[in-house]
Motif scaffolding. Sequence first.
Motif, PDB file in Angstrom:
ATOM      1  N   ASP A  98       0.759  -6.713  -4.132  1.00 54.19           N
ATOM      2  CA  ASP A  98      -0.562  -6.819  -3.498  1.00 54.19           C
ATOM      3  C   ASP A  98      -0.856  -8.275  -3.120  1.00 54.19           C
ATOM      4  OD1 ASP A  98      -1.026  -4.098  -3.712  1.00 54.19           O
ATOM      5  OD2 ASP A  98      -2.007  -4.281  -5.664  1.00 54.19           O
ATOM      6  N   GLU A  99      -0.326  -9.191  -3.919  1.00 57.41           N
ATOM      7  CA  GLU A  99      -0.558 -10.610  -3.619  1.00 57.41           C
ATOM      8  C   GLU A  99       0.146 -11.040  -2.320  1.00 57.41           C
ATOM      9  OE1 GLU A  99       0.693 -13.118  -6.858  1.00 57.41           O
ATOM     10  OE2 GLU A  99       0.041 -14.906  -5.767  1.00 57.41           O
ATOM     11  N   THR A 100       1.400 -10.599  -2.144  1.00 63.31           N
ATOM     12  CA  THR A 100       2.093 -10.977  -0.897  1.00 63.31           C
ATOM     13  C   THR A 100       1.504 -10.207   0.290  1.00 63.31           C
ATOM     14  OG1 THR A 100       3.913  -9.414  -1.327  1.00 63.31           O
ATOM     15  CG2 THR A 100       4.228 -11.700  -2.062  1.00 63.31           C
ATOM     16  N   VAL A 101       1.036  -8.998   0.033  1.00 66.76           N
ATOM     17  CA  VAL A 101       0.339  -8.255   1.109  1.00 66.76           C
ATOM     18  C   VAL A 101      -0.867  -9.078   1.572  1.00 66.76           C
ATOM     19  CG1 VAL A 101      -1.093  -6.212   1.588  1.00 66.76           C
ATOM     20  CG2 VAL A 101       1.099  -5.953   0.407  1.00 66.76           C
ATOM     21  N   ASN A 102      -1.600  -9.619   0.618  1.00 66.84           N
ATOM     22  CA  ASN A 102      -2.782 -10.405   0.951  1.00 66.84           C
ATOM     23  C   ASN A 102      -2.402 -11.647   1.763  1.00 66.84           C
ATOM     24  OD1 ASN A 102      -5.021 -12.630  -0.234  1.00 66.84           O
ATOM     25  ND2 ASN A 102      -5.815 -10.644   0.382  1.00 66.84           N
ATOM     26  N   LYS A 103      -1.332 -12.318   1.355  1.00 68.19           N
ATOM     27  CA  LYS A 103      -0.926 -13.529   2.097  1.00 68.19           C
ATOM     28  C   LYS A 103      -0.496 -13.182   3.519  1.00 68.19           C
ATOM     29  CE  LYS A 103       0.827 -16.337  -1.708  1.00 68.19           C
ATOM     30  NZ  LYS A 103       2.019 -16.957  -2.271  1.00 68.19           N
ATOM     31  N   ASP A 131      -7.256  -0.042  -5.828  1.00 67.23           N
ATOM     32  CA  ASP A 131      -6.814  -1.382  -6.244  1.00 67.23           C
ATOM     33  C   ASP A 131      -5.946  -2.038  -5.165  1.00 67.23           C
ATOM     34  OD1 ASP A 131      -8.131  -1.125  -8.589  1.00 67.23           O
ATOM     35  OD2 ASP A 131      -6.336  -0.814  -9.835  1.00 67.23           O
ATOM     36  N   GLN A 132      -5.041  -1.261  -4.567  1.00 64.35           N
ATOM     37  CA  GLN A 132      -4.197  -1.829  -3.508  1.00 64.35           C
ATOM     38  C   GLN A 132      -5.059  -2.333  -2.350  1.00 64.35           C
ATOM     39  OE1 GLN A 132      -1.628   1.525  -2.634  1.00 64.35           O
ATOM     40  NE2 GLN A 132      -0.046   0.835  -4.064  1.00 64.35           N
ATOM     41  N   VAL A 133      -6.075  -1.552  -2.009  1.00 66.08           N
ATOM     42  CA  VAL A 133      -6.967  -1.942  -0.909  1.00 66.08           C
ATOM     43  C   VAL A 133      -7.714  -3.232  -1.272  1.00 66.08           C
ATOM     44  CG1 VAL A 133      -9.095  -1.270   0.310  1.00 66.08           C
ATOM     45  CG2 VAL A 133      -7.228   0.381   0.057  1.00 66.08           C
ATOM     46  N   ILE A 134      -8.297  -3.244  -2.457  1.00 74.26           N
ATOM     47  CA  ILE A 134      -9.135  -4.391  -2.832  1.00 74.26           C
ATOM     48  C   ILE A 134      -8.283  -5.662  -2.975  1.00 74.26           C
ATOM     49  CG2 ILE A 134     -10.567  -5.328  -4.705  1.00 74.26           C
ATOM     50  CD1 ILE A 134     -11.631  -2.423  -5.087  1.00 74.26           C
ATOM     51  N   GLN A 135      -7.136  -5.528  -3.642  1.00 78.79           N
ATOM     52  CA  GLN A 135      -6.284  -6.717  -3.837  1.00 78.79           C
ATOM     53  C   GLN A 135      -5.634  -7.160  -2.524  1.00 78.79           C
ATOM     54  OE1 GLN A 135      -6.405  -8.354  -6.605  1.00 78.79           O
ATOM     55  NE2 GLN A 135      -7.675  -6.733  -7.466  1.00 78.79           N
ATOM     56  N   ALA A 138      -6.335  -2.573  10.283  1.00 78.36           N
ATOM     57  CA  ALA A 138      -6.179  -1.117  10.136  1.00 78.36           C
ATOM     58  C   ALA A 138      -5.500  -0.871   8.789  1.00 78.36           C
ATOM     59  CB  ALA A 138      -5.336  -0.553  11.266  1.00 78.36           C
ATOM     60  N   ILE A 139      -5.753   0.307   8.234  1.00 77.17           N
ATOM     61  CA  ILE A 139      -5.106   0.687   6.973  1.00 77.17           C
ATOM     62  C   ILE A 139      -4.290   1.949   7.232  1.00 77.17           C
ATOM     63  CG2 ILE A 139      -5.542   1.621   4.637  1.00 77.17           C
ATOM     64  CD1 ILE A 139      -7.866  -0.279   4.370  1.00 77.17           C
ATOM     65  N   SER A 163     -15.089   4.468   1.448  1.00 82.39           N
ATOM     66  CA  SER A 163     -16.247   4.135   0.605  1.00 82.39           C
ATOM     67  C   SER A 163     -15.974   2.853  -0.195  1.00 82.39           C
ATOM     68  CB  SER A 163     -16.655   5.312  -0.267  1.00 82.39           C
ATOM     69  OG  SER A 163     -15.846   5.390  -1.390  1.00 82.39           O
ATOM     70  N   THR A 164     -14.711   2.616  -0.529  1.00 84.61           N
ATOM     71  CA  THR A 164     -14.367   1.354  -1.202  1.00 84.61           C
ATOM     72  C   THR A 164     -14.667   0.172  -0.272  1.00 84.61           C
ATOM     73  OG1 THR A 164     -12.600   2.486  -2.385  1.00 84.61           O
ATOM     74  CG2 THR A 164     -12.464   0.081  -2.311  1.00 84.61           C
ATOM     75  N   ILE A 165     -14.279   0.334   0.978  1.00 80.07           N
ATOM     76  CA  ILE A 165     -14.515  -0.738   1.964  1.00 80.07           C
ATOM     77  C   ILE A 165     -16.025  -0.963   2.134  1.00 80.07           C
ATOM     78  CG2 ILE A 165     -14.235  -1.367   4.426  1.00 80.07           C
ATOM     79  CD1 ILE A 165     -11.572  -1.467   2.919  1.00 80.07           C
ATOM     80  N   GLU A 166     -16.779   0.140   2.144  1.00 75.09           N
ATOM     81  CA  GLU A 166     -18.233   0.000   2.302  1.00 75.09           C
ATOM     82  C   GLU A 166     -18.835  -0.767   1.120  1.00 75.09           C
ATOM     83  OE1 GLU A 166     -20.353   3.460   3.573  1.00 75.09           O
ATOM     84  OE2 GLU A 166     -22.281   2.656   2.910  1.00 75.09           O
TER      85      GLU A 166
END
Length: 250
Positions: free
Chosen positions: A106-111, A145-149, A163-164, A192-195
């Motif tokens: 998730d960290e490299t996804v974020n970068k 968690d994947q979405v948020i991280q 996009a997801i 709803s997590t995004i909201e």
Amino acid sequence: MRKALIAGNWKMNKTDPEAIELARALVAEVGQYEACDILLCPPFTSLKSVGDVIRGSKIKLGAQTMHWEKSGAFTGMVCADMLKSLGCTYVIIGHSEQRQFFGETDETVNKRTRAALANGLTPIVCVGEFLEQRESGKHEQIVRDQVIQGLKGLTSDEMKQVAIAYEPVWAIGTGKTASSQDADDMHACIRSTIEKVWNRDVAQGLVIQYGGSVKPDTIDEQMAMPNIDGALVGGAALQADSFARIVRFQ
Ligand code: G3P
């Protein structure tokens, strides 16, 4: 309000001549089709030639991953500038095969997501659970968690460019699709997590694709679901006729 996005992820398939042939067939079939956005993500080795074939059509070009650094000693990797110079406007990030086989976290996804956005590329951020996580009832928490991280720290404006893709790992390349209702439930959970983390505007505008054994005979029911805004297609994107039928979902 959300325009559907149908994308073909060709993964590690197609030599360059084969990629050119497939792209030509798709330009002939759906090159001027405008009811949805159409995206092709060939391997790096064919971005240039597929980009040349689709130029002048409505079909867009994307890559399957990228590095977050701008340039330098990163053997085997490519950066955003290289992709843009070939006409890419999208990049898939965090595909489960990158997570499983190449150490994506998730960290490299974020970068990677931040770097894509900083360079004007639209990231398609992939999330999804393993079968045992679904069977033990943890799937929503895992994906949340994947979405948020993966998207941590993005501004609302940046989120409007994201996009997801929800791809349950057990449905990828297996011929098993999630039921349309299960997929839609997960998409609703993501929205709803995004909201909650961002806002309603961002959540309502967000394109959430489903991926995992999408086929011509599954797409119509999937696209009829209120929270499914497109598809990220693997195997069925490798033949022009099946991908074109998916693009023309009813
Ligand atoms: O990114 C697309 C994907 O992982 C689904 O692959 O072959 O099950 O359609 P497939």
